[in-house]
Scaffold this motif. Structure first.
Motif, PDB file in Angstrom:
ATOM      1  N   ASN A 110       0.692  -1.293   0.078  1.00 50.70           N
ATOM      2  CA  ASN A 110       0.034  -0.083  -0.072  1.00 50.70           C
ATOM      3  C   ASN A 110       1.087   1.223  -0.114  1.00 50.70           C
ATOM      4  O   ASN A 110       0.458   2.202  -0.740  1.00 50.70           O
ATOM      5  CB  ASN A 110      -0.816  -0.081   1.159  1.00 50.70           C
ATOM      6  CG  ASN A 110      -2.069  -1.035   1.070  1.00 50.70           C
ATOM      7  OD1 ASN A 110      -2.373  -1.336  -0.053  1.00 50.70           O
ATOM      8  ND2 ASN A 110      -2.724  -1.327   2.156  1.00 50.70           N
ATOM      9  N   LEU A 114       0.944   4.202  -2.843  1.00 48.51           N
ATOM     10  CA  LEU A 114       0.447   5.614  -2.380  1.00 48.51           C
ATOM     11  C   LEU A 114       1.682   6.364  -2.773  1.00 48.51           C
ATOM     12  O   LEU A 114       1.403   7.684  -3.251  1.00 48.51           O
ATOM     13  CB  LEU A 114       0.205   5.663  -0.922  1.00 48.51           C
ATOM     14  CG  LEU A 114      -0.176   6.943  -0.281  1.00 48.51           C
ATOM     15  CD1 LEU A 114      -1.305   7.613  -0.954  1.00 48.51           C
ATOM     16  CD2 LEU A 114      -0.204   7.023   1.192  1.00 48.51           C
ATOM     17  N   GLN A 117       1.393   7.234  -6.518  1.00 50.72           N
ATOM     18  CA  GLN A 117       0.165   8.026  -6.769  1.00 50.72           C
ATOM     19  C   GLN A 117       0.547   9.488  -6.485  1.00 50.72           C
ATOM     20  O   GLN A 117       0.508  10.501  -7.228  1.00 50.72           O
ATOM     21  CB  GLN A 117      -1.025   7.673  -6.201  1.00 50.72           C
ATOM     22  CG  GLN A 117      -1.469   6.335  -6.649  1.00 50.72           C
ATOM     23  CD  GLN A 117      -2.479   5.681  -5.572  1.00 50.72           C
ATOM     24  OE1 GLN A 117      -2.305   5.666  -4.422  1.00 50.72           O
ATOM     25  NE2 GLN A 117      -3.825   5.241  -6.119  1.00 50.72           N
ATOM     26  N   HIS A 140      -9.089  10.604  -7.725  1.00 51.51           N
ATOM     27  CA  HIS A 140      -8.357   9.789  -6.775  1.00 51.51           C
ATOM     28  C   HIS A 140      -9.271   8.744  -5.935  1.00 51.51           C
ATOM     29  O   HIS A 140      -8.730   7.794  -5.516  1.00 51.51           O
ATOM     30  CB  HIS A 140      -7.852  10.511  -5.422  1.00 51.51           C
ATOM     31  CG  HIS A 140      -8.818  11.417  -4.912  1.00 51.51           C
ATOM     32  ND1 HIS A 140     -10.039  11.124  -4.150  1.00 51.51           N
ATOM     33  CD2 HIS A 140      -8.809  12.847  -5.064  1.00 51.51           C
ATOM     34  CE1 HIS A 140     -10.463  12.476  -3.979  1.00 51.51           C
ATOM     35  NE2 HIS A 140      -9.792  13.592  -4.440  1.00 51.51           N
ATOM     36  N   LEU A 147      -5.470   8.631   0.437  1.00 51.86           N
ATOM     37  CA  LEU A 147      -4.918   9.451  -0.696  1.00 51.86           C
ATOM     38  C   LEU A 147      -5.209  10.849  -1.104  1.00 51.86           C
ATOM     39  O   LEU A 147      -4.470  11.751  -1.092  1.00 51.86           O
ATOM     40  CB  LEU A 147      -5.183   8.694  -2.212  1.00 51.86           C
ATOM     41  CG  LEU A 147      -4.580   9.227  -3.359  1.00 51.86           C
ATOM     42  CD1 LEU A 147      -3.050   9.480  -3.378  1.00 51.86           C
ATOM     43  CD2 LEU A 147      -4.932   8.455  -4.926  1.00 51.86           C
ATOM     44  N   GLU A 150      -3.449  12.837   1.663  1.00 49.52           N
ATOM     45  CA  GLU A 150      -2.118  13.116   1.274  1.00 49.52           C
ATOM     46  C   GLU A 150      -1.850  14.073   0.246  1.00 49.52           C
ATOM     47  O   GLU A 150      -1.052  15.092   0.161  1.00 49.52           O
ATOM     48  CB  GLU A 150      -1.369  11.850   0.870  1.00 49.52           C
ATOM     49  CG  GLU A 150      -1.062  10.830   2.169  1.00 49.52           C
ATOM     50  CD  GLU A 150      -0.236  11.187   3.199  1.00 49.52           C
ATOM     51  OE1 GLU A 150       0.700  11.871   2.720  1.00 49.52           O
ATOM     52  OE2 GLU A 150      -0.209  10.799   4.238  1.00 49.52           O
TER      53      GLU A 150
END
Length: 185
Positions: A110, A114, A117, A140, A147, A150
């Motif tokens: 994960n 992340l 991305q 997203h 996400l 972030e």
């Protein structure tokens, strides 16, 4: 014989014809010239080409002199007007779903996903700033919101951007739009 919607057919053994409006298995519904919908089996119909002479087929809705005069007079090219709504549409969309960024996420943690991305988002945002693109939508998805959080942290580190939820009708809850101020000194 294969039939498709819109075919003109004649009914065998009856003085009926019409246009196919629906096909369900072996049953075909045709609309007659009188406007009635009647069901037939496919083997009771035969496809018919409407016979018309070439001139009437080519100039079905206009006179030949109208067509000639249309060809002779040059038309001014019309400018396409953008609706106000379209003018403010984002010029760039970035889909951050992991399956859009890599062929297979197999074996990725994960954290790896992340990071990829966020790196993609930062790269695309920097690209937009350099190319003077004013709006970007980052898609997203909804998920658990990690996400999105972030991304908001990333966008918050830029002085020249503001961000907000993207158009709900177009993207639902899973997108953030970023507006870039161009003339920041």
């Amino acid at each position: 014989m294969s039939y498709k919607l819109g075919d003109y057919v004649l009914v065998l053994d009856e003085d009926l014809s019409g246009v196919i409006k629906q096909i369900t298995g072996n049953t075909i519904s045709i609309e007659t010239e009188d406007g009635f919908l009647i069901d037939f089996k496919s083997d009771e119909l035969v496809k018919q080409q409407k016979k018309q002479d070439l001139k009437s087929e080519l100039f079905l809705h206009s006179d030949i002199s109208d067509v000639v005069s249309e060809k002779e007079t040059p038309k001014r090219k019309q400018q396409t007007k953008k609706k106000a709504k379209d003018r403010y549409e984002p010029t760039m969309e970035v889909d951050l779903h992991i399956n859009q960024l890599v062929n297979s996420a197999k074996g990725m943690s994960n954290h790896d996903m992340l990071t990829l991305q966020l790196d993609t988002a930062k790269r695309k945002l920097d690209f937009a700033i350099n190319k003077r693109i004013q709006k970007i939508v980052f898609i997203h998805g909804v998920g658990e919101g990690v996400l999105k959080m972030e991304l908001e942290y990333l966008f918050g580190r830029y002085d020249n951007v503001k961000y907000y939820d993207a158009n709900y009708q177009k993207y639902g809850l899973g997108a953030t739009e970023v507006y870039i101020y161009q003339n920041v000194s």
